[in-house]
Structures are given as C-alpha cells and as structure tokens.
Design an enzyme around this catalytic site. Structure first.
Site, PDB file in Angstrom:
ATOM      1  NE  ARG A  29     -10.034  -6.001  14.985  1.00 32.17           N
ATOM      2  CZ  ARG A  29      -9.999  -4.751  14.868  1.00 32.17           C
ATOM      3  NH1 ARG A  29      -9.646  -3.960  13.729  1.00 32.17           N
ATOM      4  NH2 ARG A  29     -10.599  -3.787  15.619  1.00 32.17           N
ATOM      5  CG  ASP A  30      -6.934  -9.729   5.693  1.00 30.84           C
ATOM      6  OD1 ASP A  30      -7.607  -9.631   4.711  1.00 30.84           O
ATOM      7  OD2 ASP A  30      -6.109 -10.716   6.113  1.00 30.84           O
ATOM      8  CB  VAL A  96     -11.674 -14.936  -0.882  1.00 34.94           C
ATOM      9  CG1 VAL A  96     -12.894 -15.436  -0.267  1.00 34.94           C
ATOM     10  CG2 VAL A  96     -10.506 -15.481   0.243  1.00 34.94           C
ATOM     11  CG  HIS A 100     -12.825  -9.541  -0.183  1.00 29.34           C
ATOM     12  ND1 HIS A 100     -13.025 -10.467  -1.206  1.00 29.34           N
ATOM     13  CD2 HIS A 100     -11.456  -9.344  -0.331  1.00 29.34           C
ATOM     14  CE1 HIS A 100     -11.807 -10.822  -1.552  1.00 29.34           C
ATOM     15  NE2 HIS A 100     -10.973 -10.176  -1.176  1.00 29.34           N
ATOM     16  CG  HIS A 102      -8.497  -6.044   1.025  1.00 29.66           C
ATOM     17  ND1 HIS A 102      -7.796  -6.857   1.636  1.00 29.66           N
ATOM     18  CD2 HIS A 102      -8.606  -6.485  -0.427  1.00 29.66           C
ATOM     19  CE1 HIS A 102      -7.670  -8.239   0.921  1.00 29.66           C
ATOM     20  NE2 HIS A 102      -8.203  -7.700  -0.056  1.00 29.66           N
TER      21      HIS A 102
END
Ligand code: AMP
Length: 114
Positions: A29-30, A96, A100, A102
C-alpha cells in the site's frame, strides 16, 4: 545501482503494508494514498525509470500489470474500475527512482489528470 526506499522495503529494512510477493514482484500500500485504494506494484529488480526498461524485461513489465489486475480483484475495485499509472522522471512526477505501477481506485478519478 543506488538504493531507494523501495529497495529497503524489498529487503525488509523499512516496514510496508505488503499485499503480495513472489520472486519477481512486490506489492504494498502507498504510504500517502491518493485514492481510497492505492497500492504500488514494483519489480524486485531495481530499474530506475521507464526509460531504462530493456526489451528482455518485457515479461517482467507484463507481470506488473497482471499482478495489479489480480490485486485489483482482491481489493474489490476491479468491477467499478481503477487506474494504473507509472510516472517517469520530473515532468511525469516520479519521486522514487525504482519503477512502480500505481493502482488507484475506490472513487471516480478525474481525467485528464492535472
Ligand atoms: P512516484 O511519485 O510515482 O515516484 O510515486 C512514489 C510513491 O511512493 C508515492 O505515491 C509515495 O507516497 C510512495 N511512497 C514513498 N515512500 C513510501 C513508503 N515508505 N511506503 C509506501 N509508499 C511510499
């Protein structure tokens, strides 16, 4: 390759709310969610940006999407809908430098984004 916060999550040097892990990918989870459901799917291989993806990594990139698809079902957002986003560099809003995906859902998302 320089260590990012995501490398530290992979190595369990810092905590994360992990949803899924296998030999190739990790999903968590973010920490600063932008939607009711917001998690990240990352390759364990530290690829800094989309620009650095190589042709022989196509299966790995596909696996990020398939993992997102499975977890979206598991999280209950698949039917209503969700958005996959991968930011690249400064104008893309990347902060970052370990690629990744999202996965955002749980509410109607504006389009186009700002
Ligand atoms: P981006 O701006 O596309 O590079 O996205 C980086 C994302 O990582 C942001 O949505 C951050 O909230 C998220 N993030 C940063 N640190 C952490 C962490 N320790 N655990 C989970 N998510 C994080």
């Amino acid at each position: 390759m320089s260590d990012t916060i995501f490398s530290k999550i992979i190595k369990r040097e810092i905590p994360a709310d992990i949803l899924y892990e296998d030999d190739d990918v990790l999903a968590f989870r973010d920490v600063s969610p932008k939607a009711p459901t917001h998690f990240l799917v990352i390759p364990k291989l530290a690829i800094p940006t989309i620009n650095d993806i190589q042709p022989d990594q196509a299966a790995l990139i596909g696996k990020l999407v398939l993992t997102a698809q499975q977890l979206a079902k598991q999280e209950g957002i698949a039917e209503q809908g969700y958005r996959l986003v991968m930011n690249c560099n400064e104008d893309g809003g990347q902060t970052v430098f370990h690629i990744h995906l999202h996965v955002l859902g749980g509410r109607g998302l504006r389009w186009p984004p700002g």
